[in-house]
Design an enzyme around this catalytic site. Sequence first.
Site, PDB file in Angstrom:
ATOM      1  N   ASN A 154       0.689  -1.361  -0.078  1.00 34.29           N
ATOM      2  CA  ASN A 154       0.121   0.134  -0.023  1.00 34.29           C
ATOM      3  C   ASN A 154       0.767   1.378  -0.133  1.00 34.29           C
ATOM      4  OD1 ASN A 154       0.861  -0.619   2.678  1.00 34.29           O
ATOM      5  ND2 ASN A 154      -0.962  -0.027   3.487  1.00 34.29           N
ATOM      6  N   GLU A 251       4.827  -4.757  11.790  1.00 36.47           N
ATOM      7  CA  GLU A 251       3.586  -3.744  11.527  1.00 36.47           C
ATOM      8  C   GLU A 251       2.742  -4.521  10.888  1.00 36.47           C
ATOM      9  OE1 GLU A 251       3.607  -1.211  12.930  1.00 36.47           O
ATOM     10  OE2 GLU A 251       5.734  -0.573  13.559  1.00 36.47           O
ATOM     11  N   CYS A 285      -3.458   0.299   6.998  1.00 38.07           N
ATOM     12  CA  CYS A 285      -3.626  -0.728   8.092  1.00 38.07           C
ATOM     13  C   CYS A 285      -4.147  -0.074   9.312  1.00 38.07           C
ATOM     14  CB  CYS A 285      -2.178  -1.113   8.532  1.00 38.07           C
ATOM     15  SG  CYS A 285      -0.965   0.315   8.702  1.00 38.07           S
ATOM     16  N   GLU A 459       7.857   1.915  14.776  1.00 39.10           N
ATOM     17  CA  GLU A 459       8.584   2.544  13.608  1.00 39.10           C
ATOM     18  C   GLU A 459       8.372   4.304  13.827  1.00 39.10           C
ATOM     19  OE1 GLU A 459       6.680   0.785   9.737  1.00 39.10           O
ATOM     20  OE2 GLU A 459       9.079  -0.086   9.878  1.00 39.10           O
TER      21      GLU A 459
HETATM   22  P1  NDP Z   1       1.242  -9.750   3.006  1.00 34.62           P
HETATM   23  O1  NDP Z   1       1.131 -10.161   4.444  1.00 34.62           O
HETATM   24  O2  NDP Z   1       0.570 -10.657   2.183  1.00 34.62           O
HETATM   25  O3  NDP Z   1       2.551  -9.463   2.737  1.00 34.62           O
HETATM   26  C1  NDP Z   1       3.449  -8.837   3.266  1.00 34.62           C
HETATM   27  C2  NDP Z   1       5.121  -9.009   2.491  1.00 34.62           C
HETATM   28  O4  NDP Z   1       5.631 -10.305   3.110  1.00 34.62           O
HETATM   29  C3  NDP Z   1       5.054  -8.790   1.244  1.00 34.62           C
HETATM   30  O5  NDP Z   1       6.150  -8.511   0.654  1.00 34.62           O
HETATM   31  C4  NDP Z   1       5.015 -10.507   0.889  1.00 34.62           C
HETATM   32  O6  NDP Z   1       5.643 -10.999  -0.038  1.00 34.62           O
HETATM   33  C5  NDP Z   1       6.135 -10.955   2.093  1.00 34.62           C
HETATM   34  N1  NDP Z   1       5.920 -12.414   2.560  1.00 34.62           N
HETATM   35  C6  NDP Z   1       4.996 -13.255   2.513  1.00 34.62           C
HETATM   36  N2  NDP Z   1       5.067 -14.456   2.797  1.00 34.62           N
HETATM   37  C7  NDP Z   1       6.240 -14.385   3.178  1.00 34.62           C
HETATM   38  C8  NDP Z   1       6.844 -15.385   3.941  1.00 34.62           C
HETATM   39  N3  NDP Z   1       6.540 -16.547   4.233  1.00 34.62           N
HETATM   40  N4  NDP Z   1       8.403 -14.918   4.428  1.00 34.62           N
HETATM   41  C9  NDP Z   1       8.630 -13.715   4.158  1.00 34.62           C
HETATM   42  N5  NDP Z   1       8.006 -12.878   3.394  1.00 34.62           N
HETATM   43  C10 NDP Z   1       6.805 -12.994   3.180  1.00 34.62           C
HETATM   44  O7  NDP Z   1       0.410  -8.272   3.170  1.00 34.62           O
HETATM   45  P2  NDP Z   1       0.168  -7.561   1.797  1.00 34.62           P
HETATM   46  O8  NDP Z   1       1.248  -6.960   0.961  1.00 34.62           O
HETATM   47  O9  NDP Z   1      -0.968  -8.244   1.052  1.00 34.62           O
HETATM   48  O10 NDP Z   1      -0.356  -6.250   2.697  1.00 34.62           O
HETATM   49  C11 NDP Z   1      -1.482  -6.092   3.037  1.00 34.62           C
HETATM   50  C12 NDP Z   1      -1.427  -6.257   4.690  1.00 34.62           C
HETATM   51  O11 NDP Z   1      -0.408  -5.467   5.495  1.00 34.62           O
HETATM   52  C13 NDP Z   1      -2.747  -5.715   5.423  1.00 34.62           C
HETATM   53  O12 NDP Z   1      -3.118  -6.867   6.329  1.00 34.62           O
HETATM   54  C14 NDP Z   1      -2.456  -4.619   6.509  1.00 34.62           C
HETATM   55  O13 NDP Z   1      -2.962  -4.438   7.315  1.00 34.62           O
HETATM   56  C15 NDP Z   1      -0.705  -4.941   6.503  1.00 34.62           C
HETATM   57  N6  NDP Z   1      -0.188  -3.622   6.700  1.00 34.62           N
HETATM   58  C16 NDP Z   1       0.229  -3.205   7.744  1.00 34.62           C
HETATM   59  C17 NDP Z   1       0.739  -2.024   7.944  1.00 34.62           C
HETATM   60  C18 NDP Z   1       1.265  -1.551   9.495  1.00 34.62           C
HETATM   61  O14 NDP Z   1       2.268  -0.661   9.447  1.00 34.62           O
HETATM   62  N7  NDP Z   1       0.787  -2.182  10.538  1.00 34.62           N
HETATM   63  C19 NDP Z   1       0.870  -0.955   6.999  1.00 34.62           C
HETATM   64  C20 NDP Z   1       0.270  -1.298   5.819  1.00 34.62           C
HETATM   65  C21 NDP Z   1      -0.064  -2.620   5.594  1.00 34.62           C
HETATM   66  P3  NDP Z   1       4.899 -10.964  -1.594  1.00 34.62           P
HETATM   67  O15 NDP Z   1       3.341  -9.979  -1.436  1.00 34.62           O
HETATM   68  O16 NDP Z   1       5.444 -10.671  -2.607  1.00 34.62           O
HETATM   69  O17 NDP Z   1       4.111 -12.413  -1.339  1.00 34.62           O
END
Ligand code: NDP
Length: 485
Positions: A154, A251, A285, A459
Amino acid sequence: MTHPAQPKASHFVNGAYVEDTAGTPIPVIYAATGEEIARVYAATPAIVEQALASAQAAQKIWARMTGTERGRVLRRAADIMRERNHDLSVLETYDTGKPLQETLVADATSGADALEYFGGLAASLTGEHIPLGEDWVYTIREPLGLCVGIGAWNYPTQIACWKGAPALACGNSMVFKPSETTPLCALKVAEILHEAGAPAGLYNVIQGMGEVGGALVTDPRVDKVSLTGSVPTGKKVYAAAAAGMKHVTMELGGKSPMLVFDDADIESAISGAINGNFYSSGQVCSNGTRVFVQKGIKEKFLTRLAERTATAKLGDPMDESVNFGPMVTENQMNIVLGYIETGKAEGARLICGGARAEMDGYYVQPTVFADVTDDMTIAREEIFGPVMCVLDFDTEAEAIARANDTEFGLSAGVFTKDFTRAHRVIGQLEAGSCFINSYNDAPVEAPFGGVKASGVGRENSKEALKHFSQVKSVYVRMGDCEAAF
Ligand code: NDP
């Protein structure tokens, strides 16, 4: 002709763009049209190795520099980001689909704020002197070493900077893996840091899916993992990091409450609800997706909310008058539409929106449900789209208990003119980042992060420095050392 969003190569490693087309192709789809605008390749094991090895070597050079020197590089990078804000914002819009009206003020600019802020603090990282009679202890604040950053889709520029800036300020290096959905913007952050004087290898960006993230998290050379993502991914990554006894910052997601009391300024509270549900088309998020409105003002609140939501301007995200863009992917759009159908089926009252917008791209109408109850799926699960749930309440105690009845604890907000109540209520809400008569402000000076399932660590602010450094304690005996035998 190559699209302007196409990067020079997929990865930025050891101070240069590098390509390895043997990796899995990752198409970059522009969410406003559904067209493929760029293509990168997932990092092969050879690229992962180059990234880790060069980051480990660069960290040794970087940690020997003074804090003032490190800070100067970060502040120069901040200046370059600001000078290029327009181009970086256009790229952010291509990467995510978010309207240019937002990206011009929220992405490269907030990344630059982080670089500037942590650049300014780099020279002030010092230890303590602890006198113990004749003897004394001194402490040294040391970097952790090699840090891995893994981003969600995002805020690709902001996440790359929010993780990179404090890590580098403390003398660490970083290998950053963006979400496969938005691989473009972090490459620019790496390029700019290098141009600003960061040693080659200090901040590398490599592409890939969870598999590449997994390879980074389990590598024994890595000392810390900072993830922005969903709770299920957070649990996996936290467990993998724990196996190697690595430091973590998590996060994660939320289902945050916003409490609107009878005495609130209604227009201001509606602005908070709009900012906290429809900015970035709800893909934030910390959004306040459970809006608890006290019964006395409920219908007035809903009427004005519907009137104001009807004025949202959907359309071409590059048109600066557009203030509401598409979902990041077709898949995310379908997830959100699925939740909207569930909301209707479970008996929530649809106030506005409720469907895909009739235009190209992955647009979902800004949607408001009223009469939502605590047990409904749309009130319990993170939707990550423009779906606001309005729930009503009678008393303060009831609202607090219901607001806290969730596994998440990222954010919370209160709208009231009674400041005694505002502080009393905020004090009882289980959330890391809170707001009074506002919602979703995230200045770099303020700590950001969640409690409960929403995360670990913070953060931004001075707090972030604690999560990217460790303390060495040194006991100094001034007399002889004695022993029992
Ligand atoms: P995901 O949890 O699907 O993915 C986050 C990242 O982790 C991506 O780069 C993903 O790679 C990677 N990833 C996935 N599986 C693994 C693994 N087993 N080991 C290491 N890395 C892995 O989140 P989204 O990208 O779909 O983002 C949306 C989510 O993020 C929402 O739930 C939102 O709430 C949260 N979010 C939280 C924030 C905060 O600061 N608290 C801010 C913004 C979002 P890939 O996508 O390439 O599979």
